[in-house]
Design a protein around this motif. Structure first.
Motif, mmCIF file in Angstrom:
data_model
loop_
_atom_site.group_PDB
_atom_site.id
_atom_site.type_symbol
_atom_site.label_atom_id
_atom_site.label_comp_id
_atom_site.label_asym_id
_atom_site.label_seq_id
_atom_site.Cartn_x
_atom_site.Cartn_y
_atom_site.Cartn_z
ATOM 1 N N LYS A 281 0.844 -1.199 0.000
ATOM 2 C CA LYS A 281 0.000 0.000 0.000
ATOM 3 C C LYS A 281 0.876 1.243 0.000
ATOM 4 O O LYS A 281 0.618 2.208 -0.721
ATOM 5 N N ALA A 282 1.944 1.202 0.793
ATOM 6 C CA ALA A 282 2.837 2.355 0.853
ATOM 7 C C ALA A 282 3.483 2.605 -0.509
ATOM 8 O O ALA A 282 3.706 3.747 -0.908
ATOM 9 N N GLN A 283 3.774 1.523 -1.227
ATOM 10 C CA GLN A 283 4.351 1.698 -2.558
ATOM 11 C C GLN A 283 3.324 2.288 -3.510
ATOM 12 O O GLN A 283 3.631 3.169 -4.303
ATOM 13 N N LEU A 284 2.100 1.781 -3.423
ATOM 14 C CA LEU A 284 1.039 2.261 -4.303
ATOM 15 C C LEU A 284 0.773 3.739 -4.077
ATOM 16 O O LEU A 284 0.440 4.474 -5.000
ATOM 17 N N ASP A 285 0.960 4.187 -2.827
ATOM 18 C CA ASP A 285 0.743 5.597 -2.502
ATOM 19 C C ASP A 285 1.802 6.483 -3.118
ATOM 20 O O ASP A 285 1.708 7.703 -3.024
ATOM 21 N N GLY A 286 2.840 5.871 -3.697
ATOM 22 C CA GLY A 286 3.863 6.660 -4.380
ATOM 23 C C GLY A 286 5.028 7.062 -3.501
ATOM 24 O O GLY A 286 5.799 7.946 -3.860
ATOM 25 N N ASN A 287 5.203 6.404 -2.344
ATOM 26 C CA ASN A 287 6.358 6.720 -1.513
ATOM 27 C C ASN A 287 7.617 6.209 -2.190
ATOM 28 O O ASN A 287 7.597 5.213 -2.904
ATOM 29 N N VAL A 288 8.717 6.908 -1.986
ATOM 30 C CA VAL A 288 9.967 6.575 -2.669
ATOM 31 C C VAL A 288 10.851 5.770 -1.732
ATOM 32 O O VAL A 288 11.216 6.239 -0.652
ATOM 33 N N PHE A 289 11.213 4.571 -2.137
ATOM 34 C CA PHE A 289 12.023 3.706 -1.291
ATOM 35 C C PHE A 289 13.448 3.685 -1.812
ATOM 36 O O PHE A 289 13.695 3.362 -2.965
ATOM 37 N N VAL A 290 14.387 4.055 -0.959
ATOM 38 C CA VAL A 290 15.792 4.071 -1.348
ATOM 39 C C VAL A 290 16.543 3.146 -0.410
ATOM 40 O O VAL A 290 16.484 3.293 0.815
ATOM 41 N N ARG A 291 17.239 2.184 -0.981
ATOM 42 C CA ARG A 291 17.985 1.262 -0.138
ATOM 43 C C ARG A 291 19.400 1.760 0.002
ATOM 44 O O ARG A 291 20.140 1.830 -0.982
ATOM 45 N N GLY A 292 19.780 2.099 1.197
ATOM 46 C CA GLY A 292 21.142 2.591 1.356
ATOM 47 C C GLY A 292 21.395 3.045 2.765
ATOM 48 O O GLY A 292 20.570 2.862 3.658
ATOM 49 N N ALA B 30 9.815 10.391 -12.319
ATOM 50 C CA ALA B 30 8.951 9.259 -11.980
ATOM 51 C C ALA B 30 7.493 9.632 -12.214
ATOM 52 O O ALA B 30 6.711 8.872 -12.787
ATOM 53 N N ARG B 31 7.149 10.840 -11.786
ATOM 54 C CA ARG B 31 5.770 11.292 -11.974
ATOM 55 C C ARG B 31 5.441 11.380 -13.458
ATOM 56 O O ARG B 31 4.348 11.026 -13.891
ATOM 57 N N GLU B 32 6.404 11.867 -14.230
ATOM 58 C CA GLU B 32 6.207 11.971 -15.686
ATOM 59 C C GLU B 32 5.899 10.590 -16.262
ATOM 60 O O GLU B 32 4.994 10.422 -17.078
ATOM 61 N N VAL B 33 6.673 9.597 -15.796
ATOM 62 C CA VAL B 33 6.475 8.231 -16.291
ATOM 63 C C VAL B 33 5.104 7.706 -15.873
ATOM 64 O O VAL B 33 4.381 7.131 -16.685
ATOM 65 N N PHE B 34 4.729 7.939 -14.605
ATOM 66 C CA PHE B 34 3.430 7.429 -14.138
ATOM 67 C C PHE B 34 2.309 7.985 -14.996
ATOM 68 O O PHE B 34 1.344 7.300 -15.305
ATOM 69 N N GLU B 35 2.441 9.266 -15.383
ATOM 70 C CA GLU B 35 1.321 9.903 -16.076
ATOM 71 C C GLU B 35 1.313 9.670 -17.569
ATOM 72 O O GLU B 35 0.253 9.677 -18.183
ATOM 73 N N ASN B 36 2.492 9.490 -18.172
ATOM 74 C CA ASN B 36 2.541 9.501 -19.634
ATOM 75 C C ASN B 36 2.913 8.178 -20.274
ATOM 76 O O ASN B 36 2.723 8.016 -21.467
ATOM 77 N N VAL B 37 3.510 7.273 -19.530
ATOM 78 C CA VAL B 37 4.004 6.042 -20.154
ATOM 79 C C VAL B 37 2.998 4.935 -19.919
ATOM 80 O O VAL B 37 2.524 4.746 -18.799
ATOM 81 N N ASP B 38 2.687 4.185 -20.992
ATOM 82 C CA ASP B 38 1.784 3.044 -20.842
ATOM 83 C C ASP B 38 2.345 2.087 -19.801
ATOM 84 O O ASP B 38 3.491 1.689 -19.873
ATOM 85 N N TYR B 39 1.518 1.709 -18.823
ATOM 86 C CA TYR B 39 1.886 0.820 -17.718
ATOM 87 C C TYR B 39 2.947 1.444 -16.816
ATOM 88 O O TYR B 39 3.508 0.783 -15.971
ATOM 89 N N GLY B 40 3.203 2.743 -16.975
ATOM 90 C CA GLY B 40 4.263 3.371 -16.193
ATOM 91 C C GLY B 40 4.027 3.313 -14.694
ATOM 92 O O GLY B 40 4.954 3.179 -13.918
ATOM 93 N N GLU B 41 2.756 3.425 -14.274
ATOM 94 C CA GLU B 41 2.499 3.477 -12.832
ATOM 95 C C GLU B 41 2.774 2.143 -12.152
ATOM 96 O O GLU B 41 2.866 2.075 -10.936
ATOM 97 N N GLU B 42 2.948 1.082 -12.936
ATOM 98 C CA GLU B 42 3.210 -0.222 -12.327
ATOM 99 C C GLU B 42 4.533 -0.246 -11.583
ATOM 100 O O GLU B 42 4.723 -1.033 -10.660
ATOM 101 N N ILE B 43 5.488 0.598 -11.987
ATOM 102 C CA ILE B 43 6.800 0.489 -11.362
ATOM 103 C C ILE B 43 6.807 0.967 -9.914
ATOM 104 O O ILE B 43 7.776 0.764 -9.191
#
Lengths: 743, 292, 194
Positions: free
Chosen positions: A356-367, C9-22
């Motif tokens: 869920k946290a990933q879906l919310d768009g939080n940025v995860f940086v491993r380091g 990243a936001r650009e990709v989520f909004e403009n690239v097909d299936y971009g938000e999957e990453i």
């Protein structure tokens, strides 16, 4: 009681085919004058049991010796009531399954086992349960009113028992009062803390007595008989309880030690606890100027999993940071949360919250963090990004949250010092010495036990109260006292509730068992307890110091004052006493001594050595049985004697054995040390220490110290049994036969 | 059993031996089929360079809509690329109503609508699950005499949905080969990619992919390789001389379609029914010596 | 030192097909390990995803990785988060080309010619497609390419694996073009066919 004994030999499971059972019956009849000696092909079956029951009824048999399978099996089948003595002789797993059938040595082994069994039955008395003069209380004391304490008290009340809850703050709830929301099952979304309802349920419950703004001043007595003095609000009260649950919780790691992460240097660097408090109080803002928060960076493992700070993982910090990231997003959906982590530890179903946290768009940086600094009123963090493979800079941060770990409330700020005992090394000029973590004097004040071995629960690592975590995770080293919640291990709320419920149940179990005179654990149901013949006591203090559970207090003259309800019936005191004044009704120094004397020792020229192996009944005996089940073959010259714990081994047994011509003595018991397995914590360690004194004596008697050996055997080490025995037999062959044979 | 047979653009050209041998096989097995009226290309695997995802979906949805409106029979796609494109569109439309609405609003420009009611099947799926290896075995008059065949599965015939066979350890191709009397040689690289649609522009890289596959099959004893995808057939077969020149190998492995072997086993004519003479690396000798 | 920039990243989520999957990528690396051509890529699929999140726009849109995907689906099958990696890579390639980047020009041209044929005829004419691909760089280069591959063409022809006659457009080609135009318009990020 007047004994009427009978011997029953089962010939099933291969026993009848491998041994001359007739000869065995003869020995029982002739050498031990046992009136009834029978054999049966299937003793554990309904017909076999009927035979025994018939003899009990018609012949008045009350002492039954069963020579058949291991005592670890069929104990329910061969149970004839609490008023009968049942002695088991192991002819199956440890004789016919490990030895070639029909051989002379196999027969001799079986005969010796039977002799030892008959001797033991002769020396066994029926235990009488301990009934104290005072009435036994079944109430439960809960120390600490956080989530764990509240749950323990509530569950106790729901089970129909009374609870006394003591909380040092003026309101109940502990850390729960500082939380805005929880993340718990099913880990899909944030949940409410449920604090109000929980506190109301406790306060409204007629079976729970609540003391707030109070602490426990001191506790005297023993399980079932605890007397608790509670001080608070200028008053003093005494409660009588049967068992105790310590749920005193945790404190956050001191972030002042984390200045390398910017704490204390920049106002906008806060801990996760401070972040939670901010969120619970209302809006999350920048501490420096009160402005809105747009970019936040969470530093995971801040001072955790770090040998310079807390070496362990506190298990909840990852979920907490994800939760707090959700707070930020709730406040401002445009906000950006960075989570700088070593590993994301969201175990089990909590993985759903990570998703869920990933879906919310939080940025995860491993380091790992290299530097925290300030620029233009905002913070920046430089870190080595493992996955990108380079150092990065995250700028324009309004808030940096350090996810610090949990420290148990028992961990002292400074290591306490006590007056050094005589002859101890390391004492300072004032005669004080630092205590070790496993001392009862180490932990911070919570219980104030009036125990000779110290007022608090012994710890093992990092300040957490110790229990035998593999077998008995809820227990502690003090009978009748149970820890629950984060004081015993960092855990999240769902687990705390489980844990507290379990601790309450164990506490209730303890009071119930104690009320009928039974031991609580690990020898559950044991009615025997150590009795002291004080006439011959020399006040040497070995029993009071060596008891792993602090069961024995001392008076001013150093006389031991035993507390049977604190006792776990291990017999370590029995093994320690040089005057041998301690005994149980069904387990004593002379009993084992007589068993050793019952062994037939062949003359030197017969070239059949004899070894006595004292085997701890917890793991080592089980390992032997398992080796037998797998038909592993070993030397026929070893006589195995089960003991409750190697700590109960009295050195006189070794002297007895050697003086009878036994060539070697093997002690097989659990592992000790930091990673200990010993079910009585210190037993096997004490046995090993005592053995070093024996080797001095042996050397003086011109007997080789190699003749006595201590071996660590865990239950999973059954494959090693043949090798262990073989190696010892080789050693004995090298040193040659005992010169005292035939004396 | 009646199906729509969607053979796609390559089966009329580079994959002609597939189509020629498929027809008599279906006849022997009693499979009735019909062409989708005025079908269009499926877009294969490289269209993304020219079109966005929605356009490619609409391209495929047109075929599905026409099929649905004209009887709704299951569509059998012999070419793996065509198969996966249509299956993918089907899946995504069925799971995402927003996407379905968008696709239909584009289809409406041509007066079409797709309600998600058609199933798309691979040839192996139909042969194994609808017809069954027992029936196939019955129809064999000339068993292939233990011919050692590397049953190359490739990528798009089972991945990613694994609807009719396992995505990691598929068995349908091998079972059919065994029903024909051949020995299906186990070789791990049968699931490896051959380079697919980007072979031509990325020849240098794809040569290595094909080399690995051919070597693996030969090491495990294959005499020839059978396949069910025109892309794979072409990439594995036609470039062998070039691979030999560039990488110093000496491959001469015949690549046949499964249906060609089936036509032979069903007693068909090697030329007329099995189209063996269409193959560039001739398989006749190996096959004939196995027939005995 | 690279500055972390979430705007790409936001650009990709909004403009690239299936971009938000990453968003769901947890950087396990199974895609990179499964990909048959990952060793030829400048950045593996996993690396591409973390670079998108870090804001490395130029490196990603110029990378050969996004053009080297063979559509084998090994990644999609094994990704523990169920990300359709191949679709994201295709989406990125499409976006890069639209934005004017030309990684792996020959492959991009091949794909574009492929689509143009579909738009023109509704089906693919294999020999015509090859011809257009060979001649994409001009007449002289086209002759050179054709001569190089001539032997293959002749062999295919002799083995009846090449259709002689040119492909005719399908009957519904006008409708098809309308549908495709509409789809291009509705596409993510304003779509647009190339």
């Amino acid at each position: 009681m007047e004994k009427k004994t009978a011997v029953y030999i089962c010939t099933g499971c291969g026993i009848g085919d491998a041994l001359d059972v007739g000869k065995l019956l003869e020995i029982a009849t002739d050498d031990y004058s046992i009136p009834i000696c029978k054999e049966h092909p299937f003793l554990c079956g309904p017909e076999g049991v009927e035979v025994i029951k018939k003899d009990i009824q018609e012949e008045g048999i009350n002492t039954i010796i069963i020579a058949a399978c291991s005592p670890r099996v069929n104990y329910d089948v061969f149970n004839f009531g609490a008023d009968k003595i049942v002695e088991r002789v192991n002819l199956r797993e440890q004789v016919v399954w490990m030895q070639p059938p029909g051989e002379e040595d196999t027969q001799m082994l079986a005969e010796d086992n039977l002799r030892m069994g008959c001797s033991k039955a002769n020396d066994t008395e029926l235990p009488e349960p301990f009934k104290p003069e005072e009435e036994i209380s079944k109430d439960i004391l809960v120390v600490g009113g956080g989530l764990a304490g509240l749950t323990a008290a509530l569950e106790t009340a729901k089970a129909g028992y009374k609870a006394v809850l003591v909380e040092k703050e003026d309101r109940l709830g502990g850390f729960l009062t500082k939380m805005k929301k929880l993340v718990t099952m099913p880990y899909k979304e944030l949940s409410d803390t449920g604090l109000e309802d929980l506190v109301k349920a406790v306060e409204d419950n007629p079976n729970i007595k609540v003391y707030t703004s109070s602490t426990v001043e001191k506790i005297s007595g023993a399980p079932g008989l605890f007397s608790v003095e509670i001080k608070g609000n200028g008053n003093s009260a005494t409660e009588k309880v049967g068992a105790i649950v310590q749920a005193t919780g945790w404190v956050p790691y001191d972030a002042n030690k984390l200045d390398h992460l910017g704490y204390g240097k920049f106002k906008d660097v806060v801990t996760n606890v401070e972040m939670e408090e901010m969120a619970a109080a209302g809006k999350i803002t920048r501490p420096s100027d009160g402005k809105d928060v747009k970019n936040v960076l969470f530093v995971q493992c801040a001072g955790s999993r770090d040998p310079e700070h807390l070496p362990y993982c506190s298990s909840v910090c990852c979920l907490v940071s994800l939760k707090q990231a959700a707070y930020i997003k709730e406040q401002n959906p445009e906000a950006v949360n960075y989570i700088l982590y070593k590993d994301m530890r969201t175990l089990g179903q909590a993985e759903d919250f990570y998703k869920k946290a990933q879906l919310d768009g939080n940025v995860f940086v491993r380091g790992s963090v290299a530097n925290v600094g300030e620029e233009g009123g905002k913070l920046f963090v430089e870190a080595d990004d493992e996955l990108l493979g380079e150092r990065i800079r995250i700028e324009d941060l309004d808030l940096v949250v350090l996810a610090v770990g949990m420290v148990p409330s028992t961990q002292p700020d400074e290591i306490p010092r006590i007056p050094a005992p005589e002859g101890a090394e390391g004492a300072d000029e004032e005669g004080m010495i630092e205590v070790t973590p496993d001392s009862g004097f180490y932990a911070t004040k919570a219980l104030g036990l009036e125990y000779r071995q110290g007022p608090e629960l012994p710890t093992l690592k990092y300040g957490f109260p110790d229990s035998h975590f593999i077998c008995f995770p809820y227990e502690t080293r003090r009978t009748g006292i149970y820890t629950a919640g984060c004081v015993r291990r960092p855990m999240e709320t769902a687990k705390v509730i489980d844990d507290a419920t379990g601790a309450a149940m164990k506490a209730i179990q303890c009071t119930e068992a104690t009320s009928v005179g039974m031991a609580v654990h690990p020898r559950s149901g044991d009615m025997s307890y150590p009795e002291f013949n004080m006439q011959r006591c020399t006040q040497c203090k070995r029993c009071t110091e060596e008891c792993p559970f602090g069961a024995i207090n001392e008076d001013e003259k150093a006389n031991p004052l035993p507390n049977p309800t604190r006792c776990r019936r291990c017999g370590v005191c029995m093994g320690a006493c040089p005057e041998r004044i301690i005994s149980f009704k069904n387990y004593s120094v002379p009993m084992i001594g007589n068993m050793i004397k019952a062994i037939e020792v062949p003359e030197e020229d017969e070239e059949k050595p004899r070894i006595v192996a004292l085997v701890c009944e917890n793991d080592a005996y089980a390992a032997l049985d398992m080796a037998g089940i797998r038909r592993m073959q070993i030397s026929p010259y070893v006589r195995f004697i089960p003991v409750r714990c190697l700590g109960s081994v009295n050195l006189v047994w070794i002297a007895d054995a050697l003086s009878r011509g036994i060539d070697g003595i093997l002690l097989m018991g659990c592992r000790y040390g930091d990673d200990y397995q010993c079910h009585f914590i210190k037993g096997s360690e004490l046995a090993n220490t005592r053995l070093t004194k024996v080797s001095e004596t042996l050397d003086r008697l011109a007997l080789e110290s190699d003749r006595v050996k201590f071996v660590e055997v865990g239950i999973t080490d059954y494959e090693k049994i043949p090798k262990i025995i073989e190696e010892f037999m080789e050693t004995i062959e090298e040193v040659g036969p005992n010169p005292y044979k035939g004396w | 059993m009646k199906y729509f047979l969607y053979w796609g653009c390559s089966l009329e050209g580079s994959g002609a031996n597939f189509l020629v041998s498929l027809k008599p096989v279906f006849e022997t097995l009693g499979v009735e089929w019909e062409e989708i009226k005025d079908w269009n290309c499926c877009g294969a695997s490289v269209s993304y360079a020219g079109a966005n995802d929605l356009a490619i979906k609409v391209l495929n949805a047109r075929n599905l809509a026409i099929a649905e409106a004209n009887g709704g029979y299951d569509i059998v796609a012999p070419c793996s690329s065509c198969y996966i494109q249509m299956v993918k569109v089907n899946h995504e439309i069925q799971e995402d109503p927003e996407l379905a609405a968008k696709v239909n609003s584009a289809l409406a420009e041509g007066g079409l609508k797709y309600n998600g009611g058609v199933r798309v099947r691979h040839v192996l799926d139909v042969l194994y699950h609808d017809i069954g290896v027992d029936k196939i075995r019955e129809k064999v008059v000339k068993p292939l005499g233990g011919l050692k065949v590397g049953g190359y599965v490739g990528c798009q015939s089972v991945r990613p949905y694994g609807e009719y066979d396992s995505v990691e350890r598929p068995i349908t191709h091998d079972r059919i080969l065994e029903a024909l009397g051949a020995e299906a040689v186990p070789f791990p690289k049968k699931m490896r990619c051959c380079g697919s649609g980007i072979f031509l522009p990325e020849m240098e890289y794809c040569f290595h992919l094909v080399k690995d596959i051919l070597e693996d099959a030969l090491t495990h004893g294959a005499q020839l390789i059978s396949t069910v995808c025109p892309m794979c057939a072409m990439n594995l077969e036609v470039y062998q001389p070039r691979i030999n020149k560039a990488l110093g190998t000496d491959f001469d492995v015949p690549i046949v379609y499964l249906t060609q072997l089936m036509a032979v086993a069903f007693g068909g004519d090697l030329k007329h029914d099995a189209a063996l003479h269409y193959n560039i690396i001739p398989p006749e000798k190996i096959i004939q010596s196995a027939l005995g | 030192m690279a500055s972390y920039d979430p705007s790409f990243a936001r650009e990709v989520f909004e403009n690239v097909d299936y971009g938000e999957e990453i968003k769901m990528c947890m950087q396990c690396g199974v895609c990179a390990a499964s990909c048959p051509l990952s060793m030829r890529m400048d950045y593996s699929p996993r690396k591409i995803f973390v670079m998108i999140r870090a804001g490395k726009r130029e490196e990603v849109l110029n990378s050969n990785a996004i053009m080297l995907c063979t559509s084998c689906y090994s990644c999609k099958v094994r990704c523990p988060r169920g990300i359709p990696v191949i679709d994201v890579m295709h989406g990125l390639a499409n976006y890069a080309i639209r934005q004017g980047y030309t990684p792996r020009k020959k492959t991009a041209v091949f794909g574009q010619e492929f689509w143009k044929q579909i738009y023109r005829l509704g089906r693919i004419d294999e020999k015509d497609l090859s011809r257009r691909y060979f001649f994409a760089d001009g007449f002289t280069q086209g002759i050179r390419n054709s001569l190089e591959m001539a032997d293959m063409g002749i062999t295919m022809f002799l083995h009846k694996r090449m259709k002689l006659l040119p492909e005719r457009p399908i009957k519904g080609i006008k409708d098809l073009r309308k549908m495709l135009d509409k789809a291009a318009q509705m596409g993510k990020g304003g779509g647009g066919a190339i």
